[in-house]
Design a protein around this motif. Structure first.
Motif, PDB file in Angstrom:
ATOM      1  N   TRP A  22     -62.646 -13.940  27.802  1.00 42.37           N
ATOM      2  CA  TRP A  22     -62.220 -12.610  27.371  1.00 42.37           C
ATOM      3  C   TRP A  22     -62.394 -11.594  28.501  1.00 42.37           C
ATOM      4  N   LEU A  23     -63.562 -11.592  29.112  1.00 47.05           N
ATOM      5  CA  LEU A  23     -63.834 -10.644  30.180  1.00 47.05           C
ATOM      6  C   LEU A  23     -62.958 -10.920  31.404  1.00 47.05           C
ATOM      7  N   CYS A  62     -60.889 -13.510  20.335  1.00 50.85           N
ATOM      8  CA  CYS A  62     -62.066 -14.127  20.968  1.00 50.85           C
ATOM      9  C   CYS A  62     -63.352 -13.497  20.447  1.00 50.85           C
ATOM     10  N   GLY A  63     -63.358 -12.178  20.328  1.00 50.34           N
ATOM     11  CA  GLY A  63     -64.540 -11.485  19.834  1.00 50.34           C
ATOM     12  C   GLY A  63     -64.890 -11.869  18.412  1.00 50.34           C
ATOM     13  N   LEU A  64     -63.881 -12.024  17.577  1.00 52.01           N
ATOM     14  CA  LEU A  64     -64.143 -12.444  16.197  1.00 52.01           C
ATOM     15  C   LEU A  64     -64.713 -13.854  16.140  1.00 52.01           C
ATOM     16  N   VAL A  65     -64.191 -14.745  16.968  1.00 50.93           N
ATOM     17  CA  VAL A  65     -64.717 -16.120  17.014  1.00 50.93           C
ATOM     18  C   VAL A  65     -66.177 -16.112  17.470  1.00 50.93           C
ATOM     19  N   VAL A  66     -66.476 -15.340  18.509  1.00 47.37           N
ATOM     20  CA  VAL A  66     -67.853 -15.266  19.008  1.00 47.37           C
ATOM     21  C   VAL A  66     -68.762 -14.623  17.973  1.00 47.37           C
ATOM     22  N   LEU A  67     -68.280 -13.587  17.297  1.00 55.15           N
ATOM     23  CA  LEU A  67     -69.108 -12.914  16.288  1.00 55.15           C
ATOM     24  C   LEU A  67     -69.430 -13.849  15.122  1.00 55.15           C
ATOM     25  N   ILE A  68     -68.454 -14.607  14.675  1.00 52.44           N
ATOM     26  CA  ILE A  68     -68.694 -15.574  13.598  1.00 52.44           C
ATOM     27  C   ILE A  68     -69.704 -16.626  14.057  1.00 52.44           C
ATOM     28  N   GLY A  69     -69.545 -17.127  15.275  1.00 54.82           N
ATOM     29  CA  GLY A  69     -70.499 -18.091  15.819  1.00 54.82           C
ATOM     30  C   GLY A  69     -71.887 -17.498  15.957  1.00 54.82           C
ATOM     31  N   ARG A  70     -71.947 -16.243  16.382  1.00 54.87           N
ATOM     32  CA  ARG A  70     -73.251 -15.577  16.532  1.00 54.87           C
ATOM     33  C   ARG A  70     -73.926 -15.396  15.181  1.00 54.87           C
ATOM     34  N   MET A  71     -73.168 -15.012  14.179  1.00 54.48           N
ATOM     35  CA  MET A  71     -73.741 -14.840  12.837  1.00 54.48           C
ATOM     36  C   MET A  71     -74.255 -16.185  12.295  1.00 54.48           C
ATOM     37  N   PHE A  72     -73.498 -17.247  12.544  1.00 56.29           N
ATOM     38  CA  PHE A  72     -73.929 -18.576  12.129  1.00 56.29           C
ATOM     39  C   PHE A  72     -75.209 -18.974  12.867  1.00 56.29           C
ATOM     40  N   GLU A  73     -75.232 -18.714  14.163  1.00 55.91           N
ATOM     41  CA  GLU A  73     -76.397 -19.039  14.989  1.00 55.91           C
ATOM     42  C   GLU A  73     -77.640 -18.293  14.496  1.00 55.91           C
ATOM     43  N   LEU A  74     -77.497 -17.026  14.170  1.00 55.18           N
ATOM     44  CA  LEU A  74     -78.635 -16.241  13.691  1.00 55.18           C
ATOM     45  C   LEU A  74     -79.082 -16.674  12.305  1.00 55.18           C
ATOM     46  N   GLN A  85     -77.096  -8.075  20.714  1.00 53.36           N
ATOM     47  CA  GLN A  85     -75.873  -8.762  21.126  1.00 53.36           C
ATOM     48  C   GLN A  85     -74.776  -8.634  20.083  1.00 53.36           C
ATOM     49  N   SER A  86     -75.129  -8.790  18.829  1.00 58.67           N
ATOM     50  CA  SER A  86     -74.129  -8.650  17.770  1.00 58.67           C
ATOM     51  C   SER A  86     -73.607  -7.226  17.710  1.00 58.67           C
ATOM     52  N   SER A  87     -74.489  -6.259  17.908  1.00 63.17           N
ATOM     53  CA  SER A  87     -74.078  -4.856  17.881  1.00 63.17           C
ATOM     54  C   SER A  87     -73.113  -4.544  19.026  1.00 63.17           C
ATOM     55  N   LEU A  88     -73.421  -5.033  20.233  1.00 63.60           N
ATOM     56  CA  LEU A  88     -72.514  -4.839  21.368  1.00 63.60           C
ATOM     57  C   LEU A  88     -71.153  -5.475  21.100  1.00 63.60           C
ATOM     58  N   LEU A  89     -71.174  -6.645  20.519  1.00 62.61           N
ATOM     59  CA  LEU A  89     -69.932  -7.343  20.222  1.00 62.61           C
ATOM     60  C   LEU A  89     -69.092  -6.574  19.191  1.00 62.61           C
ATOM     61  N   VAL A  90     -69.745  -6.035  18.185  1.00 58.80           N
ATOM     62  CA  VAL A  90     -69.028  -5.247  17.175  1.00 58.80           C
ATOM     63  C   VAL A  90     -68.438  -3.989  17.803  1.00 58.80           C
ATOM     64  N   ILE A  91     -69.191  -3.330  18.688  1.00 58.43           N
ATOM     65  CA  ILE A  91     -68.672  -2.140  19.370  1.00 58.43           C
ATOM     66  C   ILE A  91     -67.465  -2.501  20.229  1.00 58.43           C
ATOM     67  N   MET A  92     -67.548  -3.633  20.952  1.00 53.56           N
ATOM     68  CA  MET A  92     -66.400  -4.082  21.751  1.00 53.56           C
ATOM     69  C   MET A  92     -65.184  -4.331  20.879  1.00 53.56           C
ATOM     70  N   LEU A  93     -65.397  -4.958  19.729  1.00 50.01           N
ATOM     71  CA  LEU A  93     -64.278  -5.220  18.820  1.00 50.01           C
ATOM     72  C   LEU A  93     -63.679  -3.929  18.283  1.00 50.01           C
ATOM     73  N   LEU A  94     -64.519  -2.974  17.934  1.00 47.02           N
ATOM     74  CA  LEU A  94     -64.019  -1.696  17.434  1.00 47.02           C
ATOM     75  C   LEU A  94     -63.219  -0.950  18.505  1.00 47.02           C
ATOM     76  N   LEU A  95     -63.742  -0.897  19.726  1.00 50.63           N
ATOM     77  CA  LEU A  95     -63.018  -0.242  20.813  1.00 50.63           C
ATOM     78  C   LEU A  95     -61.699  -0.950  21.111  1.00 50.63           C
ATOM     79  N   SER A  96     -61.710  -2.273  21.064  1.00 50.87           N
ATOM     80  CA  SER A  96     -60.472  -3.035  21.281  1.00 50.87           C
ATOM     81  C   SER A  96     -59.468  -2.758  20.177  1.00 50.87           C
ATOM     82  N   GLY A  97     -59.947  -2.649  18.949  1.00 57.72           N
ATOM     83  CA  GLY A  97     -59.060  -2.335  17.832  1.00 57.72           C
ATOM     84  C   GLY A  97     -58.441  -0.960  17.963  1.00 57.72           C
ATOM     85  N   VAL A  98     -59.236   0.014  18.388  1.00 55.61           N
ATOM     86  CA  VAL A  98     -58.707   1.368  18.598  1.00 55.61           C
ATOM     87  C   VAL A  98     -57.667   1.349  19.709  1.00 55.61           C
TER      88      VAL A  98
END
Length: 133
Positions: A22-23, A62-74, A85-98
């Motif tokens: 993604w990056l 990609c962010g949604l896939v990683v977030l789902i994996g992260r939630m499963f991992e936690l 990490q989850s918070s940063l990922l959610v912020i990235m997803l929100l900014l990408s959505g905007v």
């Protein structure tokens, strides 16, 4: 207990790979390809904007896939779901959505869209640097 130790590193390694993809896509398209196209071939400006739009939307997936994996991992590790990490990922997803929504509305990139794009890239670097897989 043994099972959770064997599951977690596999998810972590996969999420790191997806985050790196993604990056890398953000940087290669947004900071290499699009400026080159804009300077060299001004008549292809719409293609450059389309590439950025596509990159952001692939990043959302990609962010949604990683977030789902992260939630499963936690949840397997029985840790709280709200962490840095989850918070940063959610912020990235929100900014990408905007960014994606704003790009859908206009045919030219506005300055705030470039700022959003840069913020997503910077947060991605921070997120990758802080991964402890």
């Amino acid at each position: 207990m043994e099972e959770s130790k064997s599951v977690s590193p596999q998810i972590g390694a996969g999420s790191r790979l997806i985050l790196t993809f993604w990056l890398g896509a953000l940087w290669s398209v947004g900071y290499l390809a699009v400026p080159y196209i804009a300077k060299s071939l001004p008549e292809w400006q719409s293609l450059a904007l389309g590439l950025k739009y596509l990159t952001i939307n692939v990043g959302i997936f990609c962010g949604l896939v990683v977030l789902i994996g992260r939630m499963f991992e936690l949840s397997v590790a029985k840790k709280p779901l709200l962490e840095t990490q989850s918070s940063l990922l959610v912020i990235m997803l929100l900014l990408s959505g905007v960014y994606s929504y704003r790009q859908y509305q206009v045919d030219v990139v506005m300055p705030e869209q470039d700022l959003l794009y840069g913020m997503v890239s910077l947060l991605g670097i921070i997120l990758l640097a802080n991964r402890k897989d």
